[in-house]
Scaffold this active site. Sequence first.
Site, mmCIF file in Angstrom:
data_model
loop_
_atom_site.group_PDB
_atom_site.id
_atom_site.type_symbol
_atom_site.label_atom_id
_atom_site.label_comp_id
_atom_site.label_asym_id
_atom_site.label_seq_id
_atom_site.Cartn_x
_atom_site.Cartn_y
_atom_site.Cartn_z
ATOM 1 N N GLY A 39 0.794 -1.219 0.000
ATOM 2 C CA GLY A 39 0.000 0.000 0.000
ATOM 3 C C GLY A 39 0.826 1.266 0.000
ATOM 4 N N ASP A 60 10.347 -7.650 -2.884
ATOM 5 C CA ASP A 60 9.116 -8.114 -2.215
ATOM 6 C C ASP A 60 8.962 -9.597 -2.526
ATOM 7 O OD1 ASP A 60 6.372 -8.587 -1.384
ATOM 8 O OD2 ASP A 60 6.102 -6.408 -1.437
ATOM 9 N N LEU A 69 -6.127 -4.934 -3.725
ATOM 10 C CA LEU A 69 -6.507 -3.970 -4.766
ATOM 11 C C LEU A 69 -7.148 -2.708 -4.196
ATOM 12 C CD1 LEU A 69 -7.920 -6.451 -7.436
ATOM 13 C CD2 LEU A 69 -5.588 -5.551 -7.230
ATOM 14 N N ARG A 71 -5.930 -0.749 -2.155
ATOM 15 C CA ARG A 71 -4.945 0.313 -1.897
ATOM 16 C C ARG A 71 -3.644 0.163 -2.676
ATOM 17 N NH1 ARG A 71 -4.988 -3.646 1.413
ATOM 18 N NH2 ARG A 71 -3.124 -4.517 2.333
ATOM 19 N N CYS A 171 19.368 6.257 13.944
ATOM 20 C CA CYS A 171 18.867 5.302 12.958
ATOM 21 C C CYS A 171 17.450 4.890 13.360
ATOM 22 C CB CYS A 171 19.786 4.084 12.839
ATOM 23 S SG CYS A 171 19.680 2.903 14.206
ATOM 24 N N CYS A 174 17.220 3.332 16.758
ATOM 25 C CA CYS A 174 17.237 4.299 17.870
ATOM 26 C C CYS A 174 15.812 4.713 18.226
ATOM 27 C CB CYS A 174 17.994 5.565 17.483
ATOM 28 S SG CYS A 174 19.766 5.415 17.276
ATOM 29 N N CYS A 188 -1.891 -4.946 10.348
ATOM 30 C CA CYS A 188 -2.723 -4.309 9.330
ATOM 31 C C CYS A 188 -3.922 -5.168 8.937
ATOM 32 C CB CYS A 188 -1.879 -4.032 8.093
ATOM 33 S SG CYS A 188 -2.106 -2.403 7.410
HETATM 34 ZN ZN LIG Z 1 20.620 3.685 16.131
#
Ligand SMILES: [Zn+2]
Length: 259
Positions: A39, A60, A69, A71, A171, A174, A188
């Site tokens: 999505g 993927d 379909l 989204r 990152c 973090c 989801c």
């Molecule tokens: Zn980090």
Amino acid sequence: MLPPERLDRFARHIVLPEIGGAGQAALTQASVALIGLGGIGSPALQYLAGAGIGRLVLVDDDRVDGSNLQRQTIYTERDVGHGKTVAAHRWLDNFDRELTVSIRDDRLTPSNAAELLANADLVLDGCDNFATRLAVSDACVAQRIPLLSAAVGRFQGQVGAFAGHLPDQPCYRCYVGDAFDAEDCDTCAEDGVLGAMAGWVGCFAAMQAVRVLLAMSGTGGMGDAQWGKLHLLDGLAPSMRTLTIARDPGCRSCGGAAG
Ligand SMILES: [Zn+2]
């Protein structure tokens, strides 16, 4: 300098002072790895391709399901049952044959990440599970590649830019820590997501990708890359707000890597 037909194709970009010919040339030379063709990845891919991002790497391991379909805008009914990377490649072939595309029908893991992300200028992660998000983030820090991480659920979305390989920059790990994040789109399927909400997040992620690529190329234009900024999108209010993520000195991904 771009050939005349490409100048025409990107004319509405080039006329923007924030992009211009130099900015468009930088986008044309850029390489973006897109993790997850769902999505978020679908509209993101459409706008990245529309922007003429010269090299796209699509990762993927999923197949198109009828429930996608609602989204996942690059797929049609005839794609149901087929691999998402193959269907996405077909969409790109119809859209712009000048783009260099490579696909991998696989899940990104710590063991294949280095190979999958090699030579990427930017990674856009719109995948649907937390384990992959962390694997993507750790690989980006290790390979010194900036990361746009995007997630959506129900009517809420978030898009953050991370450069954990740079001194003092956080990152993604973090931000989320090592624990499982119950808000992530792992849920989801059970919790639902408004299709257009995923579209908003994917489009915004593509816009931030253009911002980052222009900022890194030194041509521009849209302002700084916004490292460590997490934008929260609320589809019900509707509203956006922005958080600043702090670097975690104890982070096991970026904590000892730089700075
Ligand atoms: Zn980090």
